[in-house]
Design a protein around this motif. Sequence first.
Motif, short mmCIF file in Angstrom:
data_model
loop_
_atom_site.label_atom_id
_atom_site.label_comp_id
_atom_site.label_asym_id
_atom_site.label_seq_id
_atom_site.Cartn_x
_atom_site.Cartn_y
_atom_site.Cartn_z
N LYS A 109 61.90 107.56 25.15
CA LYS A 109 61.03 108.36 26.04
C LYS A 109 61.65 109.72 26.31
N THR A 113 59.65 113.04 25.33
CA THR A 113 58.96 113.67 26.47
C THR A 113 59.90 114.46 27.36
N SER A 115 61.75 112.97 29.53
CA SER A 115 62.03 112.09 30.68
C SER A 115 62.14 110.65 30.23
N ALA A 118 59.08 108.35 31.38
CA ALA A 118 57.71 108.74 31.02
C ALA A 118 56.86 107.48 30.81
N ASP A 119 55.55 107.58 31.05
CA ASP A 119 54.67 106.43 30.83
C ASP A 119 54.11 106.44 29.40
N ALA A 121 51.13 106.84 28.24
CA ALA A 121 50.19 107.90 27.92
C ALA A 121 50.93 109.18 27.53
N GLN A 122 52.02 109.47 28.28
CA GLN A 122 52.81 110.67 28.02
C GLN A 122 53.50 110.57 26.65
N VAL A 123 54.03 109.40 26.34
CA VAL A 123 54.66 109.19 25.02
C VAL A 123 53.61 109.37 23.91
N ALA A 125 50.85 111.08 24.03
CA ALA A 125 50.43 112.49 23.95
C ALA A 125 51.45 113.31 23.17
N MET A 126 52.75 113.07 23.44
CA MET A 126 53.78 113.85 22.76
C MET A 126 53.89 113.48 21.28
#
Lengths: 180, 180
Positions: A109, A113, A115, A118-119, A121-123, A125-126
């Motif tokens: 993560k 991202t 962070s 990160a959740d 969705a964030q992973v 998205a990246m």
Amino acid sequence: MRVLGVDPGLTRCGVGVVEGVAGRPLTMLGVGVVRTPADAELGHRLVAVEQGIEMWLDEHQPEFVAVERVFSQHNVRTVMGTAQASAVAMLCAARRGIPVALHTPSEVKAAVTGSGRADKAQVGAMVTRLLRLSAPPRPADAADALALAICHIWRAPAQNRLQQAVALHSAKAPSKGRLA
Amino acid sequence: MRVLGVDPGLTRCGVGVVEGVAGRPLTMLGVGVVRTPADAELGHRLVAVEQGIEMWLDEHQPEFVAVERVFSQHNVRTVMGTAQASAVAMLCAARRGIPVALHTPSEVKAAVTGSGRADKAQVGAMVTRLLRLSAPPRPADAADALALAICHIWRAPAQNRLQQAVALHSAKAPSKGRLA
């Protein structure tokens, strides 16, 4: 550098192949999920995971395999299946002399991202952005496998320097390279 | 009935082959330990476990493989290695179409000593007596592997009747027999 990322699991084992080097745009060569039926016997499920991983290794001939490091803090039942699926993935790679690297979920993560907390969705998205995809890979296990491969490509230079330093300074250290 | 018992572990994986049927004297055909170096990479250790299990399967051609069921209540680090070694043993058996049975430690202790809470020495003593050996097999992992095989021979008739009943009453049940 071509890396097969494996997000281990018995029901869904995410697999993703990424090619590239740190600091340059990355390319996705393939992504998917190896599934095994939840009502099959455990031995048969492990054979199905092995056959699936072997297919991905045959098709993409990766130079490295990056597998998520399993911890046992989580759900007892799930973690056993995850540990067993990860063993099969590591076995398939090591049998071919392909180096295996383990990365923790927070390392992955943080790599993609910035962070470690990160959740999903964030992973997703990246991964979509870094690999210039039109949509986040589904299911999340497939996106996580790609994130593992990206993490390995970006972390590998530091890890390789570390391994070389260890090898130089310790005559007793086991070989970190390919199997003889 | 010829059974290979496997007490899974990465550092020491106990293996023992017992032949016989419930209610008749049993015969030990072989006992040993598959060892892998603690300082080797995990992937290489799993390959070494696979090679060891394959040798035992080749030499003794068992009809059943009995593996200790792993729980994650124990030491976190140990249990992961145990789960991974057990996955390799199950994979080797299932790949050959040999049925795999899992037995819990307390089932095994209860089968050979009459008590699910028996200690290592008691299990070792009963394995020695039941197989008419001159001394308890060492290390304990080897004795435990023989106990697993004995447990399977004694429990198998009941388990097989149960599996047949399940197969008869559930059209959706997956095949419990050999791989196609």
